[in-house]
Enzyme design. Structure first.
Site, PDB file in Angstrom:
ATOM      1  NE  ARG A  62      15.319  39.262  44.902  1.00 53.59           N
ATOM      2  CZ  ARG A  62      14.717  38.600  43.921  1.00 53.59           C
ATOM      3  NH1 ARG A  62      15.405  37.712  43.203  1.00 53.59           N
ATOM      4  NH2 ARG A  62      13.450  38.821  43.638  1.00 53.59           N
ATOM      5  CG  ASP A 104      25.943  46.208  47.103  1.00 49.03           C
ATOM      6  OD1 ASP A 104      24.792  46.104  47.575  1.00 49.03           O
ATOM      7  OD2 ASP A 104      26.945  46.467  47.801  1.00 49.03           O
ATOM      8  CG  ASN A 158      40.018  49.355  32.310  1.00 47.41           C
ATOM      9  OD1 ASN A 158      40.792  48.743  31.576  1.00 47.41           O
ATOM     10  ND2 ASN A 158      40.426  50.172  33.255  1.00 47.41           N
ATOM     11  CD  GLN A 176      37.958  57.182  32.565  1.00 48.95           C
ATOM     12  OE1 GLN A 176      37.565  56.219  31.944  1.00 48.95           O
ATOM     13  NE2 GLN A 176      39.077  57.847  32.266  1.00 48.95           N
ATOM     14  CG  ASP A 203      47.074  52.246  33.314  1.00 45.58           C
ATOM     15  OD1 ASP A 203      47.830  52.451  32.337  1.00 45.58           O
ATOM     16  OD2 ASP A 203      47.201  51.280  34.071  1.00 45.58           O
ATOM     17  N   GLY A 204      44.478  56.115  33.711  1.00 42.89           N
ATOM     18  CA  GLY A 204      43.242  56.887  33.629  1.00 42.89           C
ATOM     19  C   GLY A 204      43.276  57.898  32.502  1.00 42.89           C
ATOM     20  CE  LYS A 258      44.757  41.007  41.331  1.00 43.48           C
ATOM     21  NZ  LYS A 258      44.557  41.252  42.783  1.00 43.48           N
ATOM     22  CB  SER A 259      38.936  45.581  43.371  1.00 40.98           C
ATOM     23  OG  SER A 259      37.749  46.068  42.763  1.00 40.98           O
ATOM     24  CB  THR A 302      44.495  43.945  35.793  1.00 39.94           C
ATOM     25  OG1 THR A 302      44.423  44.989  34.818  1.00 39.94           O
ATOM     26  CG2 THR A 302      45.073  42.690  35.157  1.00 39.94           C
TER      27      THR A 302
END
Length: 269
Positions: free
Chosen positions: A148, A150, A122, A224, A45-46, A165-166, A161
């Site tokens: 406020r 990260d 993505n 990415q 996928d990358g 999702k993570s 996905t």
């Protein structure tokens, strides 16, 4: 038909690409890496994400095909040992396709008159790594929250996905014309409050992120890739006018991909 074969630096991907290019030429197709009709990515996928960004200015004429050298991904329908079947599908191509929405990222840099536009397949993120990120979030020009934490992530349905999702975002079917805003480690206490849940907005709406101007060590990503970091005044996220198209020779159902990737093989009754 003009075909471009895009592959990564892995040994297996290079071997598969060499084999595929020979078969494509033997079938009298033209190899064209500048103005192709079909882009075949070989890797994962990358690799397909990289192929998308290479040809992002030609989306009105290009269809993508993904060949995976590991296991099937969310954008790859073929395995490396199915090259002969893929070539047969190319020979019987009738222009069939399936398309998915993309994310338009409009960045207003400090001191610059015009916006800089990027496309994401993505997601796009804005983060601070050395300190808490402070930014106002607007939805359709109305202040929604003062964030406020990260960072923030805005994803497409297909990108839901991935990183989304993570960090607790919802998985959206790619036929939905929507984008999703997900918080990354938000700071919530009696003084500072955010919604704390993913937000899915309609296709006729947009999200503006206006970071605190007293700090300019923000890191913005587009998939990415990380564009050159410059002071940011505002980022506007919306559904892009362009879409990505995949050649629909054999296209796995989205929920089958989700099940295969995150749940595993179906168990017999």
């Amino acid at each position: 038909m003009r075909v471009s074969v895009f592959y990564n630096s892995g040994k297996k991907s290079q071997q598969v690409a060499t084999k595929l290019i020979k078969k494509v030429v033997d079938c009298a197709f033209e190899i064209d890496d500048k103005n192709p009709d079909i882009v075949i990515s070989i890797g994962g996928d990358g690799t397909l994400l990289s192929a998308f960004h290479k040809f992002s200015t030609q989306l009105n004429q290009v269809r993508f095909v993904g060949v995976h050298t590991g296991h099937l991904g969310f954008y790859t329908d073929w395995r490396d040992y199915e090259i002969d079947d893929l070539v047969e599908s190319l020979k019987h191509d009738t222009g069939q396709q399936i398309s998915y929405p993309l994310l338009d990222v409009g960045v207003q840099y400090v001191g610059e008159r015009d916006q800089k536009h990027y496309l994401a397949l993505n997601e796009s993120t804005l983060k601070r790594v050395s300190a808490t990120m402070v930014t106002d979030v607007y939805i359709r020009d109305e202040l929604f929250e003062s964030f406020r934490g990260d960072g923030l992530c805005v994803s497409t349905p297909t990108g839901s996905t991935a990183y989304n999702k993570s960090i607790g975002g919802a998985v959206l079917h790619p036929r939905l014309e929507a984008i999703q805003l997900t918080e990354i480690a938000s700071l919530n206490n009696r003084v500072f409050r955010t919604l704390g849940s993913p937000v899915v907005i309609a296709p006729d709406e947009w999200i503006d992120i206006k970071p605190d101007q007293t700090a300019q060590d923000y890191i913005m990503t587009i998939d990415q890739f990380m564009p050159r970091q410059k002071p940011i005044e505002r980022i506007r996220y919306r559904i892009a006018d362009q879409r990505i198209a995949f050649a629909r020779y054999r296209h796995m159902h989205f929920w089958n991909r989700v099940e295969d990737a995150f749940i595993g093989e179906k168990q017999g009754s």
